[in-house]
Enzyme design. Sequence first.
Site, mmCIF file in Angstrom:
data_model
loop_
_atom_site.group_PDB
_atom_site.id
_atom_site.type_symbol
_atom_site.label_atom_id
_atom_site.label_comp_id
_atom_site.label_asym_id
_atom_site.label_seq_id
_atom_site.Cartn_x
_atom_site.Cartn_y
_atom_site.Cartn_z
ATOM 1 N N GLY A 31 0.809 -1.217 0.000
ATOM 2 C CA GLY A 31 0.000 0.000 0.000
ATOM 3 C C GLY A 31 0.840 1.264 0.000
ATOM 4 O O GLY A 31 2.018 1.239 -0.314
ATOM 5 N N LEU A 33 0.420 3.603 -2.116
ATOM 6 C CA LEU A 33 0.817 3.444 -3.517
ATOM 7 C C LEU A 33 1.344 4.739 -4.109
ATOM 8 O O LEU A 33 0.834 5.824 -3.818
ATOM 9 C CB LEU A 33 -0.385 2.952 -4.343
ATOM 10 C CG LEU A 33 -1.018 1.637 -3.881
ATOM 11 C CD1 LEU A 33 -2.147 1.236 -4.833
ATOM 12 C CD2 LEU A 33 0.016 0.517 -3.778
ATOM 13 N N GLU A 35 3.604 6.248 -7.925
ATOM 14 C CA GLU A 35 3.677 6.044 -9.381
ATOM 15 C C GLU A 35 4.371 4.718 -9.737
ATOM 16 O O GLU A 35 4.032 4.084 -10.737
ATOM 17 C CB GLU A 35 4.394 7.242 -10.020
ATOM 18 C CG GLU A 35 4.514 7.211 -11.529
ATOM 19 C CD GLU A 35 3.209 6.951 -12.273
ATOM 20 O OE1 GLU A 35 3.241 6.234 -13.283
ATOM 21 O OE2 GLU A 35 2.142 7.454 -11.829
ATOM 22 N N HIS A 37 4.167 1.820 -8.116
ATOM 23 C CA HIS A 37 3.173 0.735 -8.051
ATOM 24 C C HIS A 37 2.211 0.813 -9.242
ATOM 25 O O HIS A 37 1.810 -0.215 -9.785
ATOM 26 C CB HIS A 37 2.345 0.833 -6.761
ATOM 27 C CG HIS A 37 3.142 0.712 -5.509
ATOM 28 N ND1 HIS A 37 3.374 1.768 -4.665
ATOM 29 C CD2 HIS A 37 3.758 -0.357 -4.944
ATOM 30 C CE1 HIS A 37 4.084 1.358 -3.632
ATOM 31 N NE2 HIS A 37 4.339 0.090 -3.769
ATOM 32 N N GLY A 147 8.845 -4.854 -8.237
ATOM 33 C CA GLY A 147 9.680 -3.748 -8.714
ATOM 34 C C GLY A 147 11.168 -4.056 -8.615
ATOM 35 O O GLY A 147 11.631 -4.664 -7.643
ATOM 36 N N GLN A 148 11.902 -3.585 -9.612
ATOM 37 C CA GLN A 148 13.368 -3.744 -9.633
ATOM 38 C C GLN A 148 14.046 -3.027 -8.466
ATOM 39 O O GLN A 148 15.145 -3.379 -8.072
ATOM 40 C CB GLN A 148 13.915 -3.185 -10.959
ATOM 41 C CG GLN A 148 15.429 -3.313 -11.080
ATOM 42 C CD GLN A 148 15.999 -2.500 -12.201
ATOM 43 O OE1 GLN A 148 15.413 -2.446 -13.284
ATOM 44 N NE2 GLN A 148 17.133 -1.846 -11.969
#
Length: 279
Positions: A31, A33, A35, A37, A147-148
Amino acid sequence: MNVFTTAAALHAWSVAQKRDGHTVALVPTMGYLHEGHLSFIREARRHCSKVAVSIFVNPTQFAPNEDYDAYPHKEEDDIALCEAEGADAVFLPQPAEMYPEDASTWVEETVLSKGYCGAQRPIHFRGVCTVVAKLFNIAAPDVAVFGQKDFQQVAVIRRMVRDLNFPIQIIRAPIIRDEDGLAKSSRNTYLSPDARKAALSLSKALFAAKAAVEAGERDAATLEAMIRTTTTAEGWIPDYVNVVDSETLMPLKTVHPGNAAILLACRREGLRLIDNVLL
Ligand code: PAF
């Protein structure tokens, strides 16, 4: 958009979508959140016809001295953002829904999770693997997007998926950065204006190291020293700076572009930031 609070409801939804010929992507989040996400939701949509987002601040990945109680929340806004981004379902369980009081089973990856962030946060990846395995069983996705920015997390989850035969494709979505280069993170909200400014040294150092590799530098120790100098000058104390193999996370002495990354974690004023760059 459906908002589910029980595992059974999300599972039934996912099974019904697949029965109707859809593919399902899961975007696991805690959560608050941003950009980054939202870009994962868009990435998920490129792979599957239905997208579910989970929003759960997972207590088992926080040590007692960490920020579980202070972790930022904004569930109503998060739901609105998921809806605006075209997600089909949001899963918003309470801790008791995810962890029965007498839960006694863990999922632990025992190699990739031990160094880097795992060395500083010994129980972190056990909590991550356990909750992600549970989310995979509940949502039964075809694809999951991470995400990286949490580079080690993606490597650990890929290993878990391979080792435990989850029939799920793991997508590593690129880092989304603020315009000035700071990698977006829900925890950036903790940064004082001074620390926020000084935090730019992390991405600046990583980009300079990448440029050096593009100009022909291959010596990992030289690149790591460059990064330490830049970040330390801005008051950030590196926990680790390592040039690593991008799959096994083994430290490299010599860079092989295309198969390497630089991972870093730095501390300042009680805060810890991570960042990385693929080479
Ligand atoms: O990256 C995160 O936000 C969390 O570690 C995850 C994958 C949602 C598990 O709680």
